[in-house]
Each structure stands twice: as C-alpha cells, then as structure tokens.
Write a protein that holds these residues in place. Structure first.
Motif, PDB file in Angstrom:
ATOM      1  N   THR A   1       0.904  -1.242   0.050  1.00 43.83           N
ATOM      2  CA  THR A   1       0.013  -0.009   0.011  1.00 43.83           C
ATOM      3  C   THR A   1       0.962   1.223  -0.055  1.00 43.83           C
ATOM      4  OG1 THR A   1      -1.786  -1.152   1.192  1.00 43.83           O
ATOM      5  CG2 THR A   1      -1.786   1.282   1.144  1.00 43.83           C
TER       6      THR A   1
ATOM      7  N   VAL B   1      -2.205  -7.857  -5.925  1.00 42.64           N
ATOM      8  CA  VAL B   1      -2.338  -6.263  -5.945  1.00 42.64           C
ATOM      9  C   VAL B   1      -2.564  -5.542  -7.119  1.00 42.64           C
ATOM     10  CG1 VAL B   1       0.345  -6.238  -5.947  1.00 42.64           C
ATOM     11  CG2 VAL B   1      -0.928  -4.420  -4.964  1.00 42.64           C
TER      12      VAL B   1
ATOM     13  N   HIS C   1      -3.096  -1.309  -4.462  1.00 35.32           N
ATOM     14  CA  HIS C   1      -4.263  -1.511  -3.913  1.00 35.32           C
ATOM     15  C   HIS C   1      -4.311  -3.020  -3.587  1.00 35.32           C
ATOM     16  CE1 HIS C   1      -8.310  -1.362  -3.094  1.00 35.32           C
ATOM     17  NE2 HIS C   1      -8.775  -2.173  -3.923  1.00 35.32           N
TER      18      HIS C   1
END
Length: 82
Positions: free
Chosen positions: A42, A62, A47
């Motif tokens: 992150t 991710v 994300h």
C-alpha cells in the motif's frame, strides 16, 4: 491523451523464503508478515486485493498504477524480509 484512459494492472506475486525453509512457522509470525506485506504494498502505491503468508512462501494479489513493476516488487519483497 484524453481523460477517458483507464489502467488496471493486477499482479499475483509469489515469493519464497530463503532456501524455502519454513521460517514463518507460527500463526503469529505469518500474521505479522502478512501485515508487513500489505503495509509495504500500500505504501508503495498498490491497492491490495489479497495477501497470505505460508511457512515457506507468501502470496500478494495487488493492483498497481502504471509504474516500474520490477522496482515495485523489489520494494515490497525487501520490506517484508525485515
């Protein structure tokens, strides 16, 4: 370029512990490693959709913006090794 451009780069990253040794034997160790992986992913612009740590390897799903993927993966893996 118009503002209607959409990018979605999703990665499933898997990496093993050194020598594939079971270094994350306890549930507490795996939970801590998983938390560190999510935090690093992150922090570096991703994300996180899913993350999991096993005794001898880790998984990360991710989505990232258009970036240098090798550098991103290296940073996440490096952060998780500490």
């Amino acid at each position: 370029m118009g503002k209607d451009i959409f990018h979605r780069i999703c990665l499933h990253i898997v990496w093993a512990t050194r020598g594939r040794l079971p270094m994350l034997e306890s549930a507490d160790q795996r939970q801590m490693a998983q938390r560190d992986i999510v935090d690093a992913a992150t922090r570096f612009g991703g994300h996180v959709l899913a993350a999991n740590a096993m005794p001898d390897h880790a998984h990360l799903l991710v989505c990232v913006p258009p970036i240098d993927l090798a550098r991103y993966v290296g940073k996440v893996k490096g952060a998780s090794s500490y």
